[in-house]
Design a protein around this motif. Structure first.
Motif, PDB file in Angstrom:
ATOM      1  N   MET A 122      20.650 -34.296   2.120  1.00 54.46           N
ATOM      2  CA  MET A 122      21.789 -34.740   2.952  1.00 54.46           C
ATOM      3  C   MET A 122      22.508 -35.933   2.526  1.00 54.46           C
ATOM      4  N   LEU A 123      21.565 -36.893   2.043  1.00 56.35           N
ATOM      5  CA  LEU A 123      22.394 -38.010   1.506  1.00 56.35           C
ATOM      6  C   LEU A 123      23.277 -37.822   0.285  1.00 56.35           C
ATOM      7  N   GLY A 124      22.846 -36.903  -0.607  1.00 51.91           N
ATOM      8  CA  GLY A 124      23.357 -36.679  -1.855  1.00 51.91           C
ATOM      9  C   GLY A 124      25.079 -36.487  -1.573  1.00 51.91           C
ATOM     10  N   HIS A 125      25.550 -36.398  -0.510  1.00 52.58           N
ATOM     11  CA  HIS A 125      26.941 -36.093  -0.312  1.00 52.58           C
ATOM     12  C   HIS A 125      27.754 -37.280   0.127  1.00 52.58           C
ATOM     13  N   VAL A 126      26.784 -38.426   0.397  1.00 50.59           N
ATOM     14  CA  VAL A 126      27.349 -39.744   0.894  1.00 50.59           C
ATOM     15  C   VAL A 126      28.295 -40.502  -0.467  1.00 50.59           C
ATOM     16  N   GLU A 127      29.452 -40.681  -0.255  1.00 55.57           N
ATOM     17  CA  GLU A 127      29.776 -41.142  -1.509  1.00 55.57           C
ATOM     18  C   GLU A 127      29.416 -42.785  -1.741  1.00 55.57           C
ATOM     19  N   LYS A 128      29.372 -43.632  -1.053  1.00 59.68           N
ATOM     20  CA  LYS A 128      29.131 -45.099  -1.145  1.00 59.68           C
ATOM     21  C   LYS A 128      27.804 -45.412  -1.470  1.00 59.68           C
ATOM     22  N   LEU A 129      26.809 -44.413  -1.657  1.00 61.69           N
ATOM     23  CA  LEU A 129      25.590 -44.685  -1.831  1.00 61.69           C
ATOM     24  C   LEU A 129      25.215 -44.964  -3.306  1.00 61.69           C
ATOM     25  N   PRO A 130      24.594 -46.137  -3.687  1.00 60.19           N
ATOM     26  CA  PRO A 130      24.404 -46.314  -5.215  1.00 60.19           C
ATOM     27  C   PRO A 130      23.700 -45.172  -5.685  1.00 60.19           C
ATOM     28  N   GLN A 131      24.118 -45.031  -7.145  1.00 59.40           N
ATOM     29  CA  GLN A 131      23.463 -44.153  -7.901  1.00 59.40           C
ATOM     30  C   GLN A 131      22.016 -44.541  -8.169  1.00 59.40           C
ATOM     31  N   VAL A 132      21.213 -43.565  -7.950  1.00 56.19           N
ATOM     32  CA  VAL A 132      19.485 -43.661  -8.319  1.00 56.19           C
ATOM     33  C   VAL A 132      19.372 -42.475  -9.065  1.00 56.19           C
ATOM     34  N   ASP A 133      18.274 -42.755  -9.455  1.00 59.89           N
ATOM     35  CA  ASP A 133      17.711 -41.428 -10.593  1.00 59.89           C
ATOM     36  C   ASP A 133      16.660 -40.496  -9.689  1.00 59.89           C
ATOM     37  N   ASP A 134      16.628 -41.006  -8.325  1.00 54.96           N
ATOM     38  CA  ASP A 134      15.711 -40.371  -7.476  1.00 54.96           C
ATOM     39  C   ASP A 134      16.009 -40.674  -5.947  1.00 54.96           C
ATOM     40  N   PHE A 135      16.486 -39.578  -5.078  1.00 54.03           N
ATOM     41  CA  PHE A 135      16.807 -39.811  -3.834  1.00 54.03           C
ATOM     42  C   PHE A 135      15.862 -40.761  -3.016  1.00 54.03           C
ATOM     43  N   HIS A 162      14.673 -43.383  -3.573  1.00 48.60           N
ATOM     44  CA  HIS A 162      15.029 -44.679  -3.679  1.00 48.60           C
ATOM     45  C   HIS A 162      15.985 -45.311  -2.628  1.00 48.60           C
ATOM     46  N   TRP A 163      16.536 -44.387  -1.759  1.00 43.67           N
ATOM     47  CA  TRP A 163      17.404 -44.627  -0.912  1.00 43.67           C
ATOM     48  C   TRP A 163      16.519 -44.997   0.231  1.00 43.67           C
ATOM     49  N   PRO A 164      16.827 -46.383   0.672  1.00 48.87           N
ATOM     50  CA  PRO A 164      16.008 -46.421   1.819  1.00 48.87           C
ATOM     51  C   PRO A 164      16.430 -45.570   3.201  1.00 48.87           C
ATOM     52  N   PRO A 165      17.700 -45.373   3.327  1.00 50.30           N
ATOM     53  CA  PRO A 165      17.942 -44.396   4.516  1.00 50.30           C
ATOM     54  C   PRO A 165      17.113 -43.043   4.385  1.00 50.30           C
ATOM     55  N   TRP A 166      16.768 -42.587   3.288  1.00 52.63           N
ATOM     56  CA  TRP A 166      16.051 -41.426   3.234  1.00 52.63           C
ATOM     57  C   TRP A 166      14.757 -41.544   3.843  1.00 52.63           C
ATOM     58  N   ARG A 167      13.945 -42.461   3.678  1.00 58.32           N
ATOM     59  CA  ARG A 167      12.683 -42.962   4.216  1.00 58.32           C
ATOM     60  C   ARG A 167      12.599 -42.845   5.632  1.00 58.32           C
ATOM     61  N   HIS A 168      13.852 -43.670   6.135  1.00 56.52           N
ATOM     62  CA  HIS A 168      14.039 -43.584   7.421  1.00 56.52           C
ATOM     63  C   HIS A 168      14.293 -42.148   7.988  1.00 56.52           C
ATOM     64  N   LEU A 169      15.238 -41.514   7.648  1.00 59.67           N
ATOM     65  CA  LEU A 169      15.360 -40.228   7.966  1.00 59.67           C
ATOM     66  C   LEU A 169      14.235 -39.011   7.851  1.00 59.67           C
ATOM     67  N   VAL A 170      13.359 -39.276   6.973  1.00 60.20           N
ATOM     68  CA  VAL A 170      12.006 -38.535   7.142  1.00 60.20           C
ATOM     69  C   VAL A 170      11.306 -38.834   8.225  1.00 60.20           C
ATOM     70  N   VAL A 171      11.026 -39.963   8.894  1.00 57.03           N
ATOM     71  CA  VAL A 171      10.372 -40.466   9.998  1.00 57.03           C
ATOM     72  C   VAL A 171      11.284 -39.824  11.284  1.00 57.03           C
ATOM     73  N   GLU A 172      12.629 -40.278  11.124  1.00 55.62           N
ATOM     74  CA  GLU A 172      13.282 -39.756  12.476  1.00 55.62           C
ATOM     75  C   GLU A 172      13.236 -38.360  12.777  1.00 55.62           C
ATOM     76  N   THR A 173      13.517 -37.500  11.576  1.00 54.99           N
ATOM     77  CA  THR A 173      13.532 -36.109  11.471  1.00 54.99           C
ATOM     78  C   THR A 173      12.477 -35.598  11.937  1.00 54.99           C
ATOM     79  N   ALA A 174      11.150 -36.105  11.603  1.00 50.72           N
ATOM     80  CA  ALA A 174       9.746 -35.921  12.055  1.00 50.72           C
ATOM     81  C   ALA A 174       9.786 -36.027  13.675  1.00 50.72           C
ATOM     82  N   ALA A 175       9.964 -37.108  13.878  1.00 54.85           N
ATOM     83  CA  ALA A 175      10.066 -37.581  15.500  1.00 54.85           C
ATOM     84  C   ALA A 175      10.777 -36.657  16.216  1.00 54.85           C
TER      85      ALA A 175
END
Length: 142
Positions: A1-14, A16-29
């Motif tokens: 989902m985050l891979g399509h967001v243009e302004k996120l910094p380039q990382v070698d692993d998704f 590493h984006w703090p919003p990904w970890r937050h989304l895991v928790v929020e999605t589960a809840a």
């Protein structure tokens, strides 16, 4: 989902984006609140700090966490990655991503084995592993 967001910094692993970890928790809840029951999340998290963030977030929602490390020897892991035609076909980049993360998995094993219950999958079928995990989660506490 985050891979399509243009302004996120380039990382070698998704992860590493703090919003990904937050989304895991929020999605589960959100899913558990909507459908109830149990939620099984097959996810490889190889950075201890990331796992701590996810686990803490789930616990804040009161979501019970049963952490299993599905483990096998390196040769079996490589063979499984190479011969997983379903995943390799559906997600062409997954094969290389998985191969590239074998060393990170090896390096993470010390904290993974402290945090989760290790299940040796080398000589078990997927249904045997699933049964073992289900039996462990539903077993009465000693």
């Amino acid at each position: 989902m985050l891979g399509h967001v243009e302004k996120l910094p380039q990382v070698d692993d998704f992860q590493h984006w703090p919003p990904w970890r937050h989304l895991v928790v929020e999605t589960a809840a959100q899913l558990l609140g909507y459908v109830g029951g149990a939620l099984i999340v097959p996810q490889t998290v190889l950075v201890g700090q990331y796992w701590a963030e996810i686990r803490s977030g789930l616990e804040k929602y009161g979501i019970p966490v049963h952490h299993f490390v599905l483990h096998c020897d390196p040769d079996t892991l490589t063979e499984r990655i190479e011969t997983d035609s379903e995943t390799n076909t559906r997600f062409p980049k997954a094969r290389q991503w998985r191969l590239d993360h074998r060393a990170a998995y090896r390096d993470a094993l010390p904290w993974l084995t402290r945090e989760g219950k290790v299940v040796d999958t080398a000589r078990r079928s997927p249904s045997q592993v699933a049964r073992l995990v289900a039996d462990t989660v539903t077993a009465p506490s000693p």
